[in-house]
Write a protein that holds these residues in place. Structure first.
Motif, PDB file in Angstrom:
ATOM      1  N   LEU A  28       0.860  -1.182   0.000  1.00 11.36           N
ATOM      2  CA  LEU A  28       0.000   0.000   0.000  1.00 11.36           C
ATOM      3  C   LEU A  28       0.898   1.235   0.000  1.00 11.36           C
ATOM      4  N   PRO A  29       0.957   1.979  -1.110  1.00 10.87           N
ATOM      5  CA  PRO A  29       1.858   3.133  -1.207  1.00 10.87           C
ATOM      6  C   PRO A  29       1.400   4.304  -0.348  1.00 10.87           C
ATOM      7  N   GLY A  30       2.285   5.299  -0.252  1.00 10.68           N
ATOM      8  CA  GLY A  30       1.988   6.512   0.482  1.00 10.68           C
ATOM      9  C   GLY A  30       1.267   7.527  -0.387  1.00 10.68           C
ATOM     10  N   MET A  31       0.929   8.647   0.226  1.00 11.20           N
ATOM     11  CA  MET A  31       0.235   9.732  -0.464  1.00 11.20           C
ATOM     12  C   MET A  31       1.067  10.228  -1.638  1.00 11.20           C
ATOM     13  N   GLY A  32       0.424  10.375  -2.798  1.00  5.61           N
ATOM     14  CA  GLY A  32       1.112  10.876  -3.973  1.00  5.61           C
ATOM     15  C   GLY A  32       1.929   9.829  -4.706  1.00  5.61           C
ATOM     16  N   GLN A  33       1.878   8.579  -4.258  1.00  9.65           N
ATOM     17  CA  GLN A  33       2.619   7.504  -4.914  1.00  9.65           C
ATOM     18  C   GLN A  33       1.643   6.491  -5.503  1.00  9.65           C
ATOM     19  N   HIS A  34       2.165   5.642  -6.366  1.00 10.31           N
ATOM     20  CA  HIS A  34       1.330   4.592  -6.954  1.00 10.31           C
ATOM     21  C   HIS A  34       2.208   3.387  -7.286  1.00 10.31           C
ATOM     22  N   SER A  35       1.575   2.347  -7.774  1.00  8.31           N
ATOM     23  CA  SER A  35       2.274   1.080  -7.980  1.00  8.31           C
ATOM     24  C   SER A  35       3.434   1.187  -8.967  1.00  8.31           C
ATOM     25  N   GLY A  36       3.331   2.109  -9.920  1.00  8.31           N
ATOM     26  CA  GLY A  36       4.394   2.249 -10.910  1.00  8.31           C
ATOM     27  C   GLY A  36       5.720   2.703 -10.342  1.00  8.31           C
ATOM     28  N   PRO A  91       1.295 -17.890   2.194  1.00  4.08           N
ATOM     29  CA  PRO A  91       1.619 -16.782   3.102  1.00  4.08           C
ATOM     30  C   PRO A  91       1.524 -15.406   2.443  1.00  4.08           C
ATOM     31  N   LEU A  92       0.812 -14.508   3.132  1.00  2.00           N
ATOM     32  CA  LEU A  92       0.660 -13.128   2.696  1.00  2.00           C
ATOM     33  C   LEU A  92       1.343 -12.197   3.697  1.00  2.00           C
ATOM     34  N   ILE A  93       2.036 -11.207   3.172  1.00  2.00           N
ATOM     35  CA  ILE A  93       2.682 -10.203   4.007  1.00  2.00           C
ATOM     36  C   ILE A  93       2.148  -8.846   3.582  1.00  2.00           C
ATOM     37  N   LEU A  94       1.630  -8.078   4.516  1.00  2.00           N
ATOM     38  CA  LEU A  94       1.088  -6.756   4.232  1.00  2.00           C
ATOM     39  C   LEU A  94       2.174  -5.714   4.464  1.00  2.00           C
ATOM     40  N   MET A  95       2.310  -4.791   3.508  1.00  2.00           N
ATOM     41  CA  MET A  95       3.323  -3.755   3.632  1.00  2.00           C
ATOM     42  C   MET A  95       2.712  -2.407   3.304  1.00  2.00           C
ATOM     43  N   GLY A  96       3.017  -1.387   4.103  1.00  2.00           N
ATOM     44  CA  GLY A  96       2.520  -0.051   3.826  1.00  2.00           C
ATOM     45  C   GLY A  96       3.579   0.991   4.076  1.00  2.00           C
ATOM     46  N   HIS A  97       3.572   2.016   3.225  1.00  2.00           N
ATOM     47  CA  HIS A  97       4.492   3.151   3.415  1.00  2.00           C
ATOM     48  C   HIS A  97       3.685   4.403   3.746  1.00  2.00           C
ATOM     49  N   SER A  98       4.047   5.104   4.820  1.00  2.00           N
ATOM     50  CA  SER A  98       3.435   6.370   5.197  1.00  2.00           C
ATOM     51  C   SER A  98       1.918   6.208   5.337  1.00  2.00           C
ATOM     52  N   LEU A  99       1.120   6.853   4.488  1.00  2.00           N
ATOM     53  CA  LEU A  99      -0.330   6.672   4.571  1.00  2.00           C
ATOM     54  C   LEU A  99      -0.703   5.208   4.401  1.00  2.00           C
ATOM     55  N   GLY A 100       0.036   4.480   3.575  1.00  2.00           N
ATOM     56  CA  GLY A 100      -0.220   3.052   3.416  1.00  2.00           C
ATOM     57  C   GLY A 100       0.045   2.276   4.688  1.00  2.00           C
ATOM     58  N   ALA A 101       1.042   2.732   5.476  1.00  2.00           N
ATOM     59  CA  ALA A 101       1.321   2.089   6.758  1.00  2.00           C
ATOM     60  C   ALA A 101       0.193   2.350   7.750  1.00  2.00           C
ATOM     61  N   VAL A 102      -0.342   3.582   7.736  1.00  2.00           N
ATOM     62  CA  VAL A 102      -1.494   3.895   8.588  1.00  2.00           C
ATOM     63  C   VAL A 102      -2.677   3.013   8.208  1.00  2.00           C
TER      64      VAL A 102
END
Length: 237
Positions: A28-36, A91-102
């Motif tokens: 899950l990316p942060g604000m202003g970011q995307h999968s690309g 097995p699944l691992i959830l990862m988030g950066h910044s807003l994605g971490a929230v």
């Protein structure tokens, strides 16, 4: 290109397939970011036999929505759950950066503000922060958090609102020592309250670890940790 129909429009996600993968990471990316923005990271995961799926947050990348307003945490959790539902088996691992971490913490009802930092009214707090888990504790093998803002790190304090993180869920937190957007002191205190969290600090690095000069080391550390999770060697309480 893969899409699914979300509550607020079509949502795009990107997948980097790996034959005979040992695990899948949902990013899950942060604000202003995307999968690309995560092709390089996905290559590192692929070398570790880990498949990567990344969501375009509402209004970002190819997902529909307002790029200035990604939505409430409840809406962000709902979008992440839809990706979770179509992802491969564990097995699944959830990862988030910044807003994605929230958002990742909110999926467990554990992204509460520190006392005095959030809405004082309980009803307003419940509207702003999902306080109950949206997924089962055993649905994930591990979780990775990058650059978590202080506003989500009240969890674990005595009598805090929300739901404590599952004690048996291994968690890796990666954070830049020079992070000005989310200063590291808050995550250091939060880590001390959670025995299952392994904090890795990176000197001379700021908020966006996977796009800074230390990106290769950070990605390699994350891949090694994920492999350890899969074989049961990651830190547990």
């Amino acid at each position: 290109m893969p899409f699914f129909d979300g509550a607020r429009g079509r949502m795009h996600y990107r997948r980097w397939p790996v034959e005979n993968s040992v695990a899948t990471v949902l990013l899950l990316p942060g604000m202003g970011q995307h999968s690309g923005h995560y092709h390089r990271f996905a290559r590192t995961m692929k070398a570790a036999d880990i498949e990567t799926w990344a969501l375009d947050t509402s209004g970002q990348g190819l997902s529909e929505g307002d790029h200035r307003n990604p939505g409430t945490l409840a809406e962000l959790v709902a979008d992440a759950l839809m990706l979770f539902d179509i992802a491969p088996q564990p097995p699944l691992i959830l990862m988030g950066h910044s807003l994605g971490a929230v958002t990742a913490l909110s999926m467990f009802g554990a992204a509460e503000p520190e006392s005095g930092d959030g809405p004082s009214d309980a009803t307003a707090l419940a509207r702003s922060y999902p306080l109950r888990p949206a997924i089962a504790a055993d649905a994930l093998t591990g979780m990775v958090l990058s650059g978590v803002p202080k506003r989500a790190l009240g969890g674990g304090t005595p009598n805090a609102a929300g739901t404590p993180l599952p004690r048996n869920l291994p968690i890796l937190a990666v954070h830049g020592v020079e992070d000005r957007r989310a200063p590291i002191d808050a995550v250091r205190v939060w880590t001390q309250r959670h025995e299952s969290v392994d904090l890795r600090e990176y000197a001379d690095a700021g908020h966006d670890l996977l796009h800074e000069p230390v990106h290769a080391r950070v990605a390699a550390d994350i891949a090694d940790w994920m492999q350890g999770v899969v074989v049961g060697l990651a830190r547990r309480p």
